[in-house]
Write a protein that holds these residues in place. Sequence first.
Motif: not given
Length: 149
Positions: A8, A33-34, A56
């Motif tokens: 993230s 991947t965010e 994150p």
Amino acid sequence: MSAKPNKSIFLADDDADDCMLFEDALREVSTSTELITANDGVELINLMETTVPPPPDVIFLDLNMPRKNGFECLEQIRNTKAWEAIPVVIFSTTGQEEMVRKVHAQGANYFIRKPGSFLKLKQVIKQMLDIDWTKHNWKPVAGNFYYQY
């Protein structure tokens, strides 16, 4: 139910074109991947307050933003117990030595001057994603701080 993303990333940048380029490059490097974006420092801190934990994996932080700049955000992140260990990569168009020294002293993990090409942007993002931040010394030495590409 969809699978949890591998990583993230938070990106704080007030330049919409830069955000779009970053997202496009990230998608080519890693589809799992965010990416969550904030348009300025106030939005980033609000995002952090409402979503962390979980933190994150890394924050890409522009320096020159309205309302709350990158220096102010970095200071707040490093002075907030729940956020202090989150890796922060300064991602800015400036490469002034004074700025680099300042954010190093504030506890940023890396300083990357925004690359001028899409290929280099992809390379930089990939290198940052490949770092195992759980094992990485989060306070780098000055010589390894300013990422040269």
